[in-house]
Enzyme design. Sequence first.
Site: not given
Length: 346
Positions: A114, A196, A199
Amino acid sequence: MEQRPTILSGIQPSGRLTIGHYTGALRNWVALQSTHECFFMVADLHAITVPQDPEELRQRTLETAALFLACGVDPNQSTLFVQSHIPEHLQLTWVLACLTGMGECSRMTQFKEKSAQHRHNVNVGLFAYPILMAADILLYQADLVPVGADQKQHLELTRNLAERFNNRYGQVFRIPEPYIPPIGAKIMSLQEPTKKMSKSDPNENAVLFLTDSADAIRRKIRRAITDSGREIRYDEKQRPGISNLMVLYHVATGKSIPEIEQEFAGAGYADLKAALAEALIEFLRPIREEYERLQNAKDYLLSVLAQGAEKARSRAQQTLQLVYDRVGFLPPAVPEAVGLTTSRES
Ligand code: TRP
């Protein structure tokens, strides 16, 4: 009866929930709630470690809670709450932060990823994120924590911090175990089936949201990337695209992979896609309908969250009080006990 093992888990309200949340988290939560004491939270404190629009965050928090209910989380069985409603999460975070090495946080894979993604906003919150997650878990003395593979390292840190605290200050925390669901179906991106489904994927066509309309489902499945070849055969390595669609068909219909291979023997990709879209529409219909009903019952939703917060908080306060005592914080005196009167009386 209250000897049931405790479960805690959470989902961040940082985007719309996907079918991956259903298979990876929500359906397991629902299966666990009759045999375990469950705490399920909307992790809004975690969400602000990356920039969020305030109005959108508020909206998504409520939407996420509504989807917990629409997927079958039962507020009479489970405690459903919003993380920021319980200030003890932050209070315990500080105590745990003072027991955490800088190196422990900087080694976390998710932090490394991140902080590379948000290069201009590598904030202290992002760094401390796993400590907050440890506080979430330890406050409720959770025995089991259902998490995806990407969160297992954070759970390992949680266990280390709990043991460190217990060694230094005496037994306070239960040591939580990861809960690996017996049936795990990992859902991959519809556009890049080796990744994967996420969202926050900027490509909407890659993601099936729990609230997608029938038209959106048909469009996304029609455009889903498949592999070269034309047989409908499961092979995750060689044919990740078609295999992912088969997993989705399995989720929507309950049929096994061999049954699906048999059903589509001699058929083409387009046949599977057409059947899959209709199966998904039927499968998601009750969730979407319940979600829409809850959108018009905001007061009910807020009252569920208020009740959940009350239950969660009384458990959290017990743990935090014990922690504060062990750490050596002076408890505030009750004003009357030390001869102080309230200003209204004086
Ligand atoms: N970090 C988790 C995620 O992004 C969400 C989360 C926050 C969580 N606190 C938790 C999960 C405590 C399990 C237990 O998926």
